[in-house]
Every structure is written in C-alpha cells, then in structure tokens.
Design a protein around this motif. Structure first.
Motif, PDB file in Angstrom:
ATOM      1  N   VAL A 268       0.863  -1.171   0.000  1.00 29.74           N
ATOM      2  CA  VAL A 268       0.000   0.000   0.000  1.00 29.74           C
ATOM      3  C   VAL A 268       0.900   1.221   0.000  1.00 29.74           C
ATOM      4  CG1 VAL A 268      -1.612   1.350   1.423  1.00 29.74           C
ATOM      5  CG2 VAL A 268      -1.940  -1.109   1.174  1.00 29.74           C
ATOM      6  N   PHE A 269       0.524   2.256  -0.726  1.00 28.93           N
ATOM      7  CA  PHE A 269       1.294   3.496  -0.618  1.00 28.93           C
ATOM      8  C   PHE A 269       0.348   4.677  -0.474  1.00 28.93           C
ATOM      9  CE2 PHE A 269       0.681   2.996  -5.160  1.00 28.93           C
ATOM     10  CZ  PHE A 269       0.466   4.278  -5.629  1.00 28.93           C
ATOM     11  N   ILE A 270       0.869   5.728   0.153  1.00 23.01           N
ATOM     12  CA  ILE A 270       0.087   6.904   0.514  1.00 23.01           C
ATOM     13  C   ILE A 270       0.697   8.121  -0.163  1.00 23.01           C
ATOM     14  CG2 ILE A 270      -0.757   8.318   2.431  1.00 23.01           C
ATOM     15  CD1 ILE A 270      -0.064   5.856   4.248  1.00 23.01           C
ATOM     16  N   GLY A 271      -0.153   8.941  -0.768  1.00 20.36           N
ATOM     17  CA  GLY A 271       0.330  10.194  -1.339  1.00 20.36           C
ATOM     18  C   GLY A 271       0.863  11.094  -0.245  1.00 20.36           C
ATOM     19  N   ARG A 272       2.117  11.477  -0.366  1.00 15.79           N
ATOM     20  CA  ARG A 272       2.758  12.257   0.695  1.00 15.79           C
ATOM     21  C   ARG A 272       2.677  13.754   0.425  1.00 15.79           C
ATOM     22  NH1 ARG A 272       8.936  12.699   1.389  1.00 15.79           N
ATOM     23  NH2 ARG A 272       9.199  13.633   3.439  1.00 15.79           N
ATOM     24  N   GLN A 273       2.646  14.129  -0.834  1.00 16.88           N
ATOM     25  CA  GLN A 273       2.556  15.535  -1.231  1.00 16.88           C
ATOM     26  C   GLN A 273       1.687  15.623  -2.472  1.00 16.88           C
ATOM     27  OE1 GLN A 273       6.774  16.480  -1.609  1.00 16.88           O
ATOM     28  NE2 GLN A 273       6.710  17.653   0.284  1.00 16.88           N
ATOM     29  N   GLY A 274       1.304  16.835  -2.830  1.00 12.23           N
ATOM     30  CA  GLY A 274       0.517  17.029  -4.039  1.00 12.23           C
ATOM     31  C   GLY A 274      -0.967  17.143  -3.758  1.00 12.23           C
ATOM     32  N   VAL A 280      -4.867   6.943  -0.340  1.00 13.30           N
ATOM     33  CA  VAL A 280      -4.269   5.627  -0.190  1.00 13.30           C
ATOM     34  C   VAL A 280      -4.488   4.806  -1.461  1.00 13.30           C
ATOM     35  CG1 VAL A 280      -4.209   3.533   1.223  1.00 13.30           C
ATOM     36  CG2 VAL A 280      -4.735   5.739   2.285  1.00 13.30           C
ATOM     37  N   HIS A 281      -3.437   4.156  -1.938  1.00 16.23           N
ATOM     38  CA  HIS A 281      -3.500   3.326  -3.133  1.00 16.23           C
ATOM     39  C   HIS A 281      -2.930   1.948  -2.786  1.00 16.23           C
ATOM     40  CE1 HIS A 281      -3.848   7.146  -5.487  1.00 16.23           C
ATOM     41  NE2 HIS A 281      -3.043   7.581  -4.535  1.00 16.23           N
ATOM     42  N   ARG A 282      -3.204   0.979  -3.634  1.00 14.28           N
ATOM     43  CA  ARG A 282      -2.564  -0.322  -3.451  1.00 14.28           C
ATOM     44  C   ARG A 282      -1.989  -0.794  -4.778  1.00 14.28           C
ATOM     45  NH1 ARG A 282      -7.713  -4.085  -1.727  1.00 14.28           N
ATOM     46  NH2 ARG A 282      -9.306  -3.078  -2.998  1.00 14.28           N
ATOM     47  N   MET A 283      -0.962  -1.635  -4.664  1.00 12.46           N
ATOM     48  CA  MET A 283      -0.227  -2.059  -5.850  1.00 12.46           C
ATOM     49  C   MET A 283       0.305  -3.472  -5.646  1.00 12.46           C
ATOM     50  SD  MET A 283       0.885  -1.305  -8.850  1.00 12.46           S
ATOM     51  CE  MET A 283       2.049  -2.044  -9.992  1.00 12.46           C
ATOM     52  N   SER A 284       0.239  -4.273  -6.694  1.00  3.94           N
ATOM     53  CA  SER A 284       0.824  -5.615  -6.682  1.00  3.94           C
ATOM     54  C   SER A 284       1.861  -5.692  -7.790  1.00  3.94           C
ATOM     55  CB  SER A 284      -0.247  -6.683  -6.903  1.00  3.94           C
ATOM     56  OG  SER A 284      -1.150  -6.713  -5.830  1.00  3.94           O
ATOM     57  N   GLY A 285       2.962  -6.368  -7.515  1.00  2.00           N
ATOM     58  CA  GLY A 285       4.005  -6.523  -8.520  1.00  2.00           C
ATOM     59  C   GLY A 285       5.146  -5.561  -8.321  1.00  2.00           C
ATOM     60  N   LYS A 286       5.916  -5.358  -9.385  1.00  2.00           N
ATOM     61  CA  LYS A 286       7.103  -4.523  -9.319  1.00  2.00           C
ATOM     62  C   LYS A 286       6.775  -3.092  -9.720  1.00  2.00           C
ATOM     63  CE  LYS A 286      10.052  -8.481 -10.484  1.00  2.00           C
ATOM     64  NZ  LYS A 286      10.987  -9.084 -11.460  1.00  2.00           N
ATOM     65  N   PHE A 287       7.226  -2.137  -8.903  1.00  2.00           N
ATOM     66  CA  PHE A 287       6.983  -0.737  -9.231  1.00  2.00           C
ATOM     67  C   PHE A 287       8.013   0.140  -8.533  1.00  2.00           C
ATOM     68  CE2 PHE A 287       4.875  -1.188  -5.207  1.00  2.00           C
ATOM     69  CZ  PHE A 287       4.929   0.055  -4.605  1.00  2.00           C
ATOM     70  N   TYR A 288       8.070   1.383  -8.976  1.00  2.00           N
ATOM     71  CA  TYR A 288       8.981   2.385  -8.414  1.00  2.00           C
ATOM     72  C   TYR A 288       8.144   3.441  -7.708  1.00  2.00           C
ATOM     73  CZ  TYR A 288      13.067   5.471  -8.116  1.00  2.00           C
ATOM     74  OH  TYR A 288      14.120   6.232  -7.666  1.00  2.00           O
ATOM     75  N   ALA A 289       8.587   3.869  -6.529  1.00  2.00           N
ATOM     76  CA  ALA A 289       7.905   4.926  -5.785  1.00  2.00           C
ATOM     77  C   ALA A 289       8.830   6.117  -5.624  1.00  2.00           C
ATOM     78  CB  ALA A 289       7.466   4.418  -4.414  1.00  2.00           C
TER      79      ALA A 289
END
Length: 393
Positions: A268-274, A280-289
């Motif tokens: 899970v990742f959270i928008g920190r700015q903007g 809150v978003h969720r993601m499966s697999g390979k990704f860059y943050a």
C-alpha cells in the motif's frame, strides 16, 4: 437512427447551411464593477465559472449569489444564451460552454470570467441543440483555435465569433436532442447508482472497521513506512516500452514508467505531497515509488487489503502539515494508532469490502467501466450526428 436519416433526406438532402457566429449572434460580458464583498450575502443569483464549466446546461438551482442594487445596470441572461468560459490553464479546457435551456424565473447574472453568446433569432438554434453542439468535437476544434496564451489561454471574442456553425432545420435539431438526451439520461442514472453504491460502501466500511475490543497498535509497529526515492523526470516515460516497463508512482498516483523498480509484492502506498496528499492506493508486482509517496509494507502478519481499507478510512489528509507546501511527515504517521483485529477477521472484512470497492472504483469492470463505455458511445454518436454535409450555393 433511421428517423434522423429520413428527416435529413426529406428536409436537407443537399446539406445544411453553415453560418459564422458573428452573422447570427452577438456577445455580451458578465458582471462588472463588483468586489469580493458583493458576493457575500448576495440577493440575486448568478452563473459561476464552475457552473458553466461543469454543466452542458446551466444549473439554475446552484447557490451562487451576488449583491445587485436597485437600478444597477448589468446584463441579464435568458433562455438560449450560450455561456463561454473566457480562460483556462490548459488549451484543451479553454472555451467550455453551457446553455440556458429554460427561461429563469428570476433575474440571472453572469460571472465576470465568462461571456455569453445570444442569437439574433432565438429560433435559429434550439437551446437543447446548442447544448450538445458547442461541446462537440467539430466545435471544440474551432473554439481551441480562438484561444491564445502560454501559461493561461484566453478566448479572443473576435476570433470566436468567426466560428462557423451548422444550422439544420429545427425538426432535425429536435430529433438529435432526443437521441443524445437518451444517452445522457442513461449516464446520469449510472452516475446516480455509482454515488449510491459509494455511500453504501462507506457505510459498511465504517461498520466493519469500527471500534471494537481489538488490540490498539501504532502504525509504526504494524507497518514499515518509508518515503520513496527521487527519480529525474527525464527518466520517466508516459507510455510503457521495452525498457521502461515498471509503473512509477508519486503523490498523485501513477506518473509513468521507468526502467527499474524499488518494490515488489502486495503493498500500500500513501500520497505524501501534491493534490492527492493522504490518498491511499494499493499495488501488486514490481513498481517504483518517488519521494512523494509513502510506501507501506507489513512488519507483522497483516492482510494488506484490510490495511488499504483501514488506512483509507482514517482520512490521513487531516494529518498533513500546515505549511506553504503541505505534506505528510512519515514520523507523524507512524505514531497514529488503530485497532488491529486478528488476521482471520482482517481477511473476512477485506473480502467483503473488496467487492464494494471493485464495484465503485475498478476502471475495467463495475460501474466506472460501464459509465466510461456509455460516455464513449455518447461522444461517438454526438460527433456523428453533429457533423453535417455543407450546403453549396
């Protein structure tokens, strides 16, 4: 569409006449001489910029009021007037239109950031027909050509009035309005159902994730939470290709694709700015943050779908810093607490909420996908119906 074809064959088999707006209409401006104070406790309604921007037909029930004094000379709107937004930050959104399809029951004024077009002959184009025509692909192309700017695009009234509009017979206009109205009515029904389902989802989420006797824990004890890593914008591709194939997420969601990844798995990742700070978003697999996202991974056995719903419910946006550039501090988020049920209960709750979330959020299935399909169908028929063979004299 045999009826419309029959009408065209009967009433305008050789094509329809095109006229410049300047030859059949005139423009007038919105409110003048007003200060901010005039928009506090106003006594008369006016059409705001967002009302014109957001609606094919002006919303006459919008609660936008302005102070108008006795004997004050201001332009008043009437049925058939076409309102045009005068400027925008993007060329694609410049010159959006909205039409008064019924006569207001009270004096109605126009904001100063728009202008209006009024036809000399009110029967030349029906208001319902204008509503669809001015947002059609063929008209939007001409409208964009009447705008100029760099960081902000402004409509030139002189160029705008050189736009050429088709003038089909009124029975043809009315049949087109009937056809397109059926599409927009269906879309409105689907959007109303989507809104109802969202409220239903929020209701059950609140019940399922509500207070209980579960163990209270710090987020920092349940999850590893850290900001992503900076990457140059030149390294991000807007489309996936052979080398840049890993999604790159920032504070507002996906930014594009890169040739590397920093996370792999269900996270899970959270928008920190903007603009979407705290989302809150969720993601499966390979990704860059990027550094504008907070990546959340489990420290203990946690159902990450449950974590997604729980973190969404917490409305993390309320914890952003109150500064010139508001953002979420990772250290502060870690100190927040939540009630953490056993894993089996997490899984049960997540399974139920995932069904609702899929219905209201999934862009490839569920209601959003159906709405998108109907909108695409409407736009296809709108542009087809509003493209006429030009009559040659």
């Amino acid at each position: 569409m045999s009826r419309i074809d029959d009408l065209i064959q009967k009433l305008c088999p050789d094509g329809v006449e095109y006229k410049t707006l300047g030859s059949v209409a005139k423009t007038f401006s919105g409110l003048s001489g007003k200060s901010k104070a005039d928009f506090i406790d106003g006594n008369e309604r006016f059409v705001s910029y967002m009302n014109a921007y957001s609606n094919l037909a002006v919303n006459l029930q919008a609660n936008d009021f302005v102070k108008i004094r006795n004997n004050e000379k201001q332009n008043i709107l009437h049925k058939g007037d076409v309102i045009i937004t005068g400027s925008s930050e993007s060329l694609e959104e410049a010159g959006f239109s909205s039409v008064l399809v019924t006569e207001p029951n009270w004096p109605l004024y126009l904001n100063s950031f728009c202008f209006a077009v009024r036809f000399n002959d009110p029967d030349i184009l029906s208001p319902g027909f204008s509503k669809y025509l001015f947002r059609s692909k063929i008209m939007r192309k001409q409208i964009r050509l009447s705008a100029a700017g760099v960081t902000r695009f402004n409509i030139s009234k002189n160029r705008f009035m050189r736009i050429r509009v088709p003038v089909p017979p009124l029975p043809v206009q009315e049949e087109i309005v009937r056809i397109l109205g059926s599409f927009t009515s269906l879309e409105a029904e689907l959007e109303a159902e989507l809104e109802a389902r969202k409220k239903q989802y929020e209701y059950y989420r609140a019940r399922l994730l509500g207070d209980s006797a579960d163990t209270v824990m710090r987020l920092g004890d349940i999850f590893d939470m850290r900001a992503g890593t900076h990457i140059s914008t030149v390294a991000i591709s807007q489309v996936s290709n052979e080398t840049q194939r890993y999604p790159c997420f920032g504070g507002n969601g996906i930014r594009g694709y890169v040739d590397r990844f920093t996370y792999d798995g269900d996270v899970v990742f959270i928008g920190r700015q903007g603009a979407l700070c705290g989302n809150v978003h969720r993601m499966s697999g390979k990704f860059y943050a990027t550094e504008h996202a907070v990546v959340v991974t489990p420290k203990i056995k946690v159902d990450m779908s449950w974590a997604f719903h729980k973190l969404t419910q917490m409305n993390l946006n309320q914890f952003k810093t109150k500064s010139a550039q508001p953002g979420l501090a990772v250290g502060r988020i870690k100190e927040l607490t939540l009630r953490c049920p056993p894993f089996s209960e997490q899984h049960r709750i997540a399974s139920m909420l995932d069904g609702f979330d899929d219905l209201v959020s999934n862009l490839s299935s569920g209601l959003p996908a159906e709405i998108a399909a109907r909108r695409q169908q409407y736009e296809y028929y709108r542009d087809r119906l509003l493209t006429f063979k030009e009559l040659t004299v």
